[in-house]
Design an enzyme around this catalytic site. Structure first.
Site, short mmCIF file in Angstrom:
data_model
loop_
_atom_site.label_atom_id
_atom_site.label_comp_id
_atom_site.label_asym_id
_atom_site.label_seq_id
_atom_site.Cartn_x
_atom_site.Cartn_y
_atom_site.Cartn_z
N HIS A 10 -5.40 11.71 -6.61
CA HIS A 10 -4.40 12.45 -7.40
C HIS A 10 -4.04 13.80 -6.77
CE1 HIS A 10 -4.31 9.42 -10.34
NE2 HIS A 10 -4.65 10.08 -11.42
N HIS A 43 -8.21 6.15 -1.59
CA HIS A 43 -7.55 4.86 -1.40
C HIS A 43 -6.39 5.08 -0.43
CE1 HIS A 43 -5.56 1.12 -3.50
NE2 HIS A 43 -5.60 1.00 -2.19
N ARG A 45 -3.37 3.63 0.84
CA ARG A 45 -2.49 2.51 0.49
C ARG A 45 -1.55 2.19 1.64
NH1 ARG A 45 -2.61 1.57 -5.36
NH2 ARG A 45 -1.02 0.04 -4.93
N GLU A 70 -11.30 3.09 0.00
CA GLU A 70 -10.75 1.91 -0.68
C GLU A 70 -9.52 1.46 0.08
OE1 GLU A 70 -9.58 2.94 -4.59
OE2 GLU A 70 -11.57 3.54 -5.20
N THR A 101 -4.63 0.47 -9.04
CA THR A 101 -5.18 -0.85 -8.78
C THR A 101 -5.33 -1.61 -10.10
OG1 THR A 101 -6.45 0.24 -7.06
CG2 THR A 101 -7.02 -2.03 -7.54
N GLU A 151 -18.20 -3.46 -6.67
CA GLU A 151 -17.82 -2.42 -7.62
C GLU A 151 -17.22 -3.16 -8.81
OE1 GLU A 151 -15.62 1.03 -6.30
OE2 GLU A 151 -14.78 1.31 -8.32
N HIS A 191 -13.05 2.54 -12.65
CA HIS A 191 -11.67 2.35 -13.11
C HIS A 191 -11.56 2.63 -14.61
CE1 HIS A 191 -7.50 1.23 -13.14
NE2 HIS A 191 -7.57 1.27 -11.83
N1 PXP Z 1 -12.52 2.35 -8.20
C1 PXP Z 1 -11.47 1.72 -7.62
C2 PXP Z 1 -11.75 0.57 -6.73
C3 PXP Z 1 -10.15 2.18 -7.81
O1 PXP Z 1 -9.13 1.56 -7.20
C4 PXP Z 1 -9.93 3.30 -8.62
C5 PXP Z 1 -8.53 3.83 -8.80
O2 PXP Z 1 -8.03 4.30 -7.60
C6 PXP Z 1 -11.04 3.94 -9.21
C7 PXP Z 1 -12.31 3.43 -9.02
C8 PXP Z 1 -10.89 5.15 -10.07
O3 PXP Z 1 -10.20 4.84 -11.23
P1 PXP Z 1 -9.74 6.01 -12.21
O4 PXP Z 1 -8.78 6.86 -11.44
O5 PXP Z 1 -9.12 5.28 -13.34
O6 PXP Z 1 -11.00 6.78 -12.58
#
Ligand code: PXP
Length: 237
Positions: A10, A43, A45, A70, A101, A151, A191
């Site tokens: 973010h 991540h 992308r 990721e 995701t 995970e 997540h």
């Molecule tokens: N784990 C994975 C594999 C993810 O893709 C994400 C989101 O990028 C997260 C954890 C973190 O999720 P959140 O931002 O909802 O805490």
């Protein structure tokens, strides 16, 4: 006591909103570590909508904890990972139109393809985690292709609106964590986790790491990054 990995995507999203250089996710990563996080998660992308290759290279150089990359399960991404050598690669499903995701990686249905990606990463000395639904078929498939970690996708648990539904999802995660542990894989989870809903999950001793992004960054805007990370670290261990 579990570890906390903080997803800093973010911070990069905010930077990209103006196409400039601030806020810098690399600076954020250092503050996140100083506040007690055990790892940094990003991540990369395919469309580079937030984290950039430059961020990845700098992060690998400067962070003192662990870098968890990721990425989608494809060869172009493997090439990037082999160049950067993060401490862990987490393979995630990736669709261009999604906001974040959505859903876990379908390992059981495409075992050979994922297996060849896992092997390429292992040949480069990089351990691999698979982001999957808390479903026994997916856990067994992950084990068969020699994943080091799973995970567990906690999105359905996090989004549950009724107590009965939340209970069912909690039980699915508990069962999946125990099965993965029994098969010898490390168990991470993430997540949609928040300061509220993570409290219940920490009762599952097999989960060794929580990867959390949105909730920490949302709180950080209001109370500061240091405090937001410390408060979450206190909850998960
Ligand atoms: N784990 C994975 C594999 C993810 O893709 C994400 C989101 O990028 C997260 C954890 C973190 O999720 P959140 O931002 O909802 O805490």
């Amino acid at each position: 006591m579990a570890r906390l990995g903080v997803n800093i995507d973010h911070v990069a999203t905010l930077r990209q909103a103006r196409g400039g250089s601030e806020p810098d996710p690399v600076a954020a990563a250092l503050l996140v570590e100083l506040a007690g996080a055990d790892g940094i998660v990003v991540h990369l992308r395919e469309d580079r909508r937030h984290i950039q290759d430059r961020d990845l290279n700098l992060l690998k150089d400067v962070i003192q904890t662990k870098l968890d990359l990721e990425m989608g399960a494809d060869e172009a991404m493997v090439k990037v990972a082999l160049g950067v050598k993060p401490h862990l690669v987490t393979l995630v499903p990736e669709r261009r139109q999604e906001l974040t995701t959505e859903g876990g990686l379908e390992v059981a249905g495409q075992r050979d393809r994922i297996k060849s990606i896992v092997e390429m990463l292992h040949d480069g000395g990089i351990p691999v985690s698979l982001f999957i639904e808390p479903d026994p078929a997916q856990i067994k498939a992950a084990h068969k292709i020699a994943a080091d970690y799973v995970e567990l996708h906690t999105g359905r648990y996090a989004n549950a609106r009724r107590l009965k539904e939340e209970q069912a999802e909690f039980e699915a995660i508990t069962h999946a964590a125990k099965l993965a542990y029994k098969l010898g894989m490390g168990v991470n989870a993430g997540h949609g986790l928040t300061y509220r809903n993570v409290k219940r999950l920490i009762q599952i001793p097999e989960i060794v790491e929580y990867n959390i992004g949105h909730s920490i960054m949302a709180r950080a805007i209001l109370v500061g990054l240091d405090r937001a990370v410390r408060e979450m670290k206190q909850l998960v261990g």
